[in-house]
Design a protein around this motif. Structure first.
Motif, PDB file in Angstrom:
ATOM      1  N   GLN A 123      -1.687  15.478  -0.521  1.00  0.00           N
ATOM      2  CA  GLN A 123      -1.530  15.307   0.924  1.00  0.00           C
ATOM      3  C   GLN A 123      -2.030  13.932   1.351  1.00  0.00           C
ATOM      4  O   GLN A 123      -1.440  13.268   2.209  1.00  0.00           O
ATOM      5  CB  GLN A 123      -2.291  16.407   1.666  1.00  0.00           C
ATOM      6  N   GLY A 124      -3.126  13.505   0.732  1.00  0.00           N
ATOM      7  CA  GLY A 124      -3.644  12.160   0.999  1.00  0.00           C
ATOM      8  C   GLY A 124      -2.627  11.093   0.621  1.00  0.00           C
ATOM      9  O   GLY A 124      -2.448  10.095   1.322  1.00  0.00           O
ATOM     10  N   LEU A 125      -1.932  11.357  -0.495  1.00  0.00           N
ATOM     11  CA  LEU A 125      -0.922  10.402  -0.971  1.00  0.00           C
ATOM     12  C   LEU A 125       0.199  10.244   0.057  1.00  0.00           C
ATOM     13  O   LEU A 125       0.694   9.135   0.299  1.00  0.00           O
ATOM     14  CB  LEU A 125      -0.365  10.896  -2.301  1.00  0.00           C
ATOM     15  N   ALA A 126       0.571  11.359   0.688  1.00  0.00           N
ATOM     16  CA  ALA A 126       1.616  11.292   1.716  1.00  0.00           C
ATOM     17  C   ALA A 126       1.157  10.406   2.871  1.00  0.00           C
ATOM     18  O   ALA A 126       1.919   9.579   3.386  1.00  0.00           O
ATOM     19  CB  ALA A 126       1.940  12.704   2.211  1.00  0.00           C
ATOM     20  N   ILE A 127      -0.121  10.561   3.264  1.00  0.00           N
ATOM     21  CA  ILE A 127      -0.653   9.737   4.352  1.00  0.00           C
ATOM     22  C   ILE A 127      -0.737   8.273   3.913  1.00  0.00           C
ATOM     23  O   ILE A 127      -0.477   7.353   4.690  1.00  0.00           O
ATOM     24  CB  ILE A 127      -2.045  10.250   4.773  1.00  0.00           C
ATOM     25  N   MET A 128      -1.072   8.073   2.654  1.00  0.00           N
ATOM     26  CA  MET A 128      -1.165   6.708   2.148  1.00  0.00           C
ATOM     27  C   MET A 128       0.197   6.023   2.218  1.00  0.00           C
ATOM     28  O   MET A 128       0.298   4.852   2.604  1.00  0.00           O
ATOM     29  CB  MET A 128      -1.667   6.729   0.705  1.00  0.00           C
ATOM     30  N   ALA A 129       1.241   6.760   1.845  1.00  0.00           N
ATOM     31  CA  ALA A 129       2.592   6.194   1.894  1.00  0.00           C
ATOM     32  C   ALA A 129       2.930   5.786   3.325  1.00  0.00           C
ATOM     33  O   ALA A 129       3.439   4.690   3.580  1.00  0.00           O
ATOM     34  CB  ALA A 129       3.602   7.220   1.382  1.00  0.00           C
ATOM     35  N   LEU A 130       2.580   6.639   4.274  1.00  0.00           N
ATOM     36  CA  LEU A 130       2.829   6.337   5.675  1.00  0.00           C
ATOM     37  C   LEU A 130       2.022   5.104   6.101  1.00  0.00           C
ATOM     38  O   LEU A 130       2.515   4.236   6.833  1.00  0.00           O
ATOM     39  CB  LEU A 130       2.438   7.542   6.533  1.00  0.00           C
ATOM     40  N   SER A 131       0.794   5.004   5.593  1.00  0.00           N
ATOM     41  CA  SER A 131      -0.064   3.870   5.929  1.00  0.00           C
ATOM     42  C   SER A 131       0.588   2.558   5.508  1.00  0.00           C
ATOM     43  O   SER A 131       0.595   1.582   6.257  1.00  0.00           O
ATOM     44  CB  SER A 131      -1.412   3.987   5.219  1.00  0.00           C
ATOM     45  N   PHE A 132       1.150   2.567   4.292  1.00  0.00           N
ATOM     46  CA  PHE A 132       1.795   1.335   3.812  1.00  0.00           C
ATOM     47  C   PHE A 132       2.998   0.971   4.661  1.00  0.00           C
ATOM     48  O   PHE A 132       3.330  -0.197   4.804  1.00  0.00           O
ATOM     49  CB  PHE A 132       2.186   1.483   2.331  1.00  0.00           C
ATOM     50  N   ALA A 133       3.641   1.969   5.239  1.00  0.00           N
ATOM     51  CA  ALA A 133       4.805   1.688   6.082  1.00  0.00           C
ATOM     52  C   ALA A 133       4.379   1.071   7.413  1.00  0.00           C
ATOM     53  O   ALA A 133       5.093   0.260   7.992  1.00  0.00           O
ATOM     54  CB  ALA A 133       5.598   2.973   6.319  1.00  0.00           C
ATOM     55  N   TYR A 141      -2.281  -2.610  -5.191  1.00  0.00           N
ATOM     56  CA  TYR A 141      -3.032  -2.419  -6.437  1.00  0.00           C
ATOM     57  C   TYR A 141      -4.260  -1.528  -6.218  1.00  0.00           C
ATOM     58  O   TYR A 141      -4.887  -1.066  -7.161  1.00  0.00           O
ATOM     59  CB  TYR A 141      -3.462  -3.770  -7.030  1.00  0.00           C
ATOM     60  N   GLY A 142      -4.574  -1.315  -4.960  1.00  0.00           N
ATOM     61  CA  GLY A 142      -5.730  -0.465  -4.659  1.00  0.00           C
ATOM     62  C   GLY A 142      -5.403   1.010  -4.650  1.00  0.00           C
ATOM     63  O   GLY A 142      -6.303   1.845  -4.555  1.00  0.00           O
ATOM     64  N   ILE A 143      -4.119   1.349  -4.770  1.00  0.00           N
ATOM     65  CA  ILE A 143      -3.721   2.754  -4.631  1.00  0.00           C
ATOM     66  C   ILE A 143      -4.396   3.638  -5.672  1.00  0.00           C
ATOM     67  O   ILE A 143      -5.016   4.653  -5.343  1.00  0.00           O
ATOM     68  CB  ILE A 143      -2.182   2.899  -4.726  1.00  0.00           C
ATOM     69  N   LEU A 144      -4.314   3.222  -6.945  1.00  0.00           N
ATOM     70  CA  LEU A 144      -4.858   4.079  -8.000  1.00  0.00           C
ATOM     71  C   LEU A 144      -6.366   4.295  -7.897  1.00  0.00           C
ATOM     72  O   LEU A 144      -6.829   5.445  -7.898  1.00  0.00           O
ATOM     73  CB  LEU A 144      -4.451   3.556  -9.377  1.00  0.00           C
ATOM     74  N   ALA A 148      -8.431   7.809  -7.077  1.00  0.00           N
ATOM     75  CA  ALA A 148      -9.517   8.339  -7.897  1.00  0.00           C
ATOM     76  C   ALA A 148     -10.699   8.731  -7.007  1.00  0.00           C
ATOM     77  O   ALA A 148     -11.270   9.813  -7.153  1.00  0.00           O
ATOM     78  CB  ALA A 148      -9.950   7.306  -8.933  1.00  0.00           C
ATOM     79  N   TYR A 149     -11.037   7.848  -6.051  1.00  0.00           N
ATOM     80  CA  TYR A 149     -12.115   8.179  -5.104  1.00  0.00           C
ATOM     81  C   TYR A 149     -11.739   9.430  -4.308  1.00  0.00           C
ATOM     82  O   TYR A 149     -12.549  10.318  -4.079  1.00  0.00           O
ATOM     83  CB  TYR A 149     -12.377   7.005  -4.150  1.00  0.00           C
ATOM     84  N   ALA A 150     -10.476   9.470  -3.900  1.00  0.00           N
ATOM     85  CA  ALA A 150     -10.006  10.608  -3.106  1.00  0.00           C
ATOM     86  C   ALA A 150     -10.139  11.897  -3.902  1.00  0.00           C
ATOM     87  O   ALA A 150     -10.526  12.940  -3.367  1.00  0.00           O
ATOM     88  CB  ALA A 150      -8.550  10.402  -2.691  1.00  0.00           C
ATOM     89  N   PHE A 151      -9.868  11.823  -5.197  1.00  0.00           N
ATOM     90  CA  PHE A 151      -9.912  13.019  -6.026  1.00  0.00           C
ATOM     91  C   PHE A 151     -11.347  13.540  -6.170  1.00  0.00           C
ATOM     92  O   PHE A 151     -11.604  14.744  -6.078  1.00  0.00           O
ATOM     93  CB  PHE A 151      -9.305  12.741  -7.401  1.00  0.00           C
ATOM     94  N   ILE A 152     -12.275  12.607  -6.360  1.00  0.00           N
ATOM     95  CA  ILE A 152     -13.683  13.031  -6.471  1.00  0.00           C
ATOM     96  C   ILE A 152     -14.135  13.657  -5.150  1.00  0.00           C
ATOM     97  O   ILE A 152     -14.790  14.700  -5.120  1.00  0.00           O
ATOM     98  CB  ILE A 152     -14.579  11.838  -6.861  1.00  0.00           C
ATOM     99  N   HIS A 220     -12.427  -0.315   0.407  1.00  0.00           N
ATOM    100  CA  HIS A 220     -12.675  -1.493  -0.426  1.00  0.00           C
ATOM    101  C   HIS A 220     -11.426  -1.841  -1.234  1.00  0.00           C
ATOM    102  O   HIS A 220     -11.014  -2.985  -1.302  1.00  0.00           O
ATOM    103  CB  HIS A 220     -13.852  -1.234  -1.378  1.00  0.00           C
ATOM    104  N   TYR A 221     -10.828  -0.825  -1.850  1.00  0.00           N
ATOM    105  CA  TYR A 221      -9.678  -1.108  -2.717  1.00  0.00           C
ATOM    106  C   TYR A 221      -8.385  -1.335  -1.939  1.00  0.00           C
ATOM    107  O   TYR A 221      -7.557  -2.133  -2.339  1.00  0.00           O
ATOM    108  CB  TYR A 221      -9.491   0.025  -3.722  1.00  0.00           C
ATOM    109  N   LEU A 222      -8.220  -0.626  -0.813  1.00  0.00           N
ATOM    110  CA  LEU A 222      -6.946  -0.733  -0.088  1.00  0.00           C
ATOM    111  C   LEU A 222      -6.941  -1.890   0.906  1.00  0.00           C
ATOM    112  O   LEU A 222      -5.928  -2.560   1.084  1.00  0.00           O
ATOM    113  CB  LEU A 222      -6.641   0.577   0.643  1.00  0.00           C
TER     114      LEU A 222
END
Lengths: 258, 336
Positions: A123-133, A141-144, A148-152, A220-222
């Motif tokens: 679900q976070g990934l879906a929001i991330m995709a929207l964020s990039f749009a 390059y910060g996605i991965l 990982a942070y999101a998963f923890i 930090h990464y994004l």
């Protein structure tokens, strides 16, 4: 195969299967962050559209600042609320079926937590995709690492939600506690505004809020800006997640029907 | 211990100050259907939960398939299948998925699991519905699926807690058929609880009558019925002034035993009611008792329960169970 691995895999699978069938849950958990990004984010992005504004957010525009925070918020909300499925299982009896099985309880509960955590990250990934749009200065390059942070984060708060649900009997009680905790944790995580401008007492709450470290690390990464060292973020997240996972396993091991 | 599938010795379970099970002891032989018959709130479900390792007994010991229920709970869990009184299926999954997940949790897999799922779904005639979501199943279908699921991993002992509660007569008969077939095909011992007399009579090889957490009688249904005689006469007697107590007056051959019930009713144990009734009526008249109603029947388990407790099982429905649940719920709140 193994007494621990089999239940782990099958419970993760079960959480997946169920999630795909309960479309209402998918829609509401994705809709909420979209509303934040669209109505809150776009509105403020225009208000902060003046030369000095970027300094407030560490040198980036507001949408670039906000979107990693909302992504973390989406993962956090989805995983914390995920504990409600434990209450359903209590009420609809499936929990008994699991408790009477000769399988490793640790395997069962960690499998379920893992499954729900992966769902929350998706679900976070879906929001991330929207964020990039919407925000144009995010770093692909910060996605991965951000995931990982999101998963923890998701593992930690799914465990917290499960632990809470194991202690509660009613749906209403669980939802009350969750919604009571959720808003303050989100607002005091630095997702919407920088921690450094918070009043002193608020800062302290933000520092002890686990969500703060997920928001900071992902940002930090994004976005390239952060309050803490990303390794500090990682360490704090890992410790908190391990603690919540241990708590959930312990409670589930001792669970009986009452 | 080995010749018995279940052995219980003085099992006690207390919830705070409420004693749900007050020391029960019994033995279940391999291959038989053993039943717990009693009103709601008598402690039947609590006993099953203890035997199935879901509740720790407050006192006492029990062995299932030779394993101690507390010290060897894992071995017990491997040897049993349980159909709970309340539904325990995942209704967001299909019938097949419910079976598959169960098999995996019990360490099964591969071809063996697929074959066994098909076999069990066919046994309860749900194979055609295997890919339907359980939430669209009727109560009877759910029950059948739960039975199939509980049998999937080939348990030695199958626990059925009120297997036909709330089902229509046709579905009940259907489920009885499955249970009887299971016994006839051998291989599984069945422990069931019920508050339906007809169910206990139809299914159980032996049964224990349980009331207020205690076993008050234990035998085959036929032997239990013999407790109340081969025939049982019910008289409603209105005592006229100065007449003796009706049981004192009537306790003489052919009456083998007289038991006062409520509202002037008495139950008389006789060997042949058709011959005994005229004698009894004559005697009653001569003693100054006015008989308002008379009936007789071959004893049923209901008469046995009435004989042993002075009450009918059905009277207990609701009231006492609800009270007990209420008390337990209150305690839960206080604990929090």
């Amino acid at each position: 195969m193994s007494r621990t691995l089999d239940p782990f895999v099958i419970m993760a699978y079960r959480q997946f299967r169920r999630f795909l069938r309960t479309k209402a849950r998918v829609v509401t958990s994705i809709l909420n962050p979209i509303i934040w990004i669209a109505f809150f984010g776009l509105g403020w992005a225009n208000a902060f559209n003046f030369p000095m504004a970027k300094a407030i957010f560490g040198g980036v525009d507001y949408l670039t600042f906000l979107t990693p925070g909302v992504t973390a918020m989406a993962v956090f909300t989805a995983s914390f609320i995920g504990g409600v499925t434990v209450i359903w299982d209590k009420q609809f009896g499936f929990l008994k079926e699991v408790l009477v099985a000769p399988a490793s309880r640790t395997g069962i509960i960690l499998g379920r937590i893992f499954g729900d955590a992966v769902i929350a990250v998706l679900q976070g990934l879906a929001i991330m995709a929207l964020s990039f749009a919407i925000a144009h200065n995010l770093n692909p390059y910060g996605i991965l690492p951000a995931l990982a942070y999101a998963f923890i984060l998701a593992l930690g708060f799914t465990s917290a939600g499960v632990a809470l649900a194991l202690k509660m009997t009613s749906m209403e009680g669980f939802q009350m506690v969750i919604s009571l905790l959720m808003m303050p944790l989100i607002f005091l995580s630095g997702a919407f505004y920088p921690i450094k401008f918070m009043p002193g007492w608020m800062k302290w709450v933000a520092y002890i809020n686990p969500l703060t470290y997920a928001v900071d690390g992902m940002r930090h990464y994004l976005s390239g800006v952060s309050t803490f060292n990303p390794l500090t973020d990682l360490a704090v997240l890992c410790i908190i997640t391990a603690a919540f996972m241990a708590l959930a396993s312990r409670l589930f091991k001792k669970a009986t029907i009452d | 211990m080995t010749e018995y599938a279940v052995v219980a010795e003085g099992l006690v379970k207390k919830f705070g100050s409420v004693t749900a099970v007050a020391g029960v002891s019994f033995k279940v032989r391999y291959g038989e259907i053993f039943g717990f018959l009693g009103p709601n709130g008598a402690g039947k479900t609590t006993t099953i939960h203890m035997l199935a390792t879901l509740l720790k007994p407050t006192a006492g010991d029990a062995w299932v398939a030779g394993h101690h229920i507390v010290k060897e709970s894992d071995a017990v869990r491997r040897s049993i299948g349980v159909v709970f009184q309340d539904p325990s299926l995942d209704s967001e999954l299909t019938a097949y998925e419910n079976m598959y997940i169960h098999g995996k949790i019990y360490g099964m897999g591969g071809e063996e699991l697929r074959y066994r799922i098909e076999e069990m779904l066919r046994f309860v005639e749900l194979y055609e519905h295997r890919n339907r979501l359980v939430k669209y199943f009727s109560g009877g279908m759910r029950r059948r699926l739960e039975i199939a699921r509980a049998l999937l991993h080939k348990p030695k002992v199958l626990f059925l807690d009120e297997p036909t509660l709330g089902l229509d007569p046709q579905t009940r008969a259907h489920i009885w058929e499955y249970i009887k077939r299971l016994r006839d095909e051998g291989g599984v011992t069945i422990f069931l609880t019920t508050h339906y007399m007809d169910e206990a009579e139809e299914l159980c090889d032996r049964l224990a009558i349980i009331d207020h957490g205690k076993i008050i009688a234990e035998d085959t249904p036929n032997q239990l019925k013999r407790l109340v005689g081969s025939d049982i006469i019910y008289l409603k007697v209105r005592a006229v002034n100065g007449a003796p107590n009706s049981c004192d007056a009537l306790s003489a051959p052919p009456v083998m035993e007289c038991k006062p019930l409520r509202e002037g009713m008495v139950a008389l144990k006789v060997s042949d009611a058709t011959q005994a009734i005229p004698v009894i009526l004559e005697r009653a008249a001569s003693m100054g008792l006015r008989v308002a109603e008379v009936s007789y029947r071959k004893p049923t388990l209901n008469d046995v329960f009435l004989y042993l407790t002075g009450r009918e099982i059905r009277e207990e429905e609701g009231s006492e169970a609800d009270f007990l649940k209420h008390v337990i719920r209150m305690r839960r709140f206080r604990r929090r």
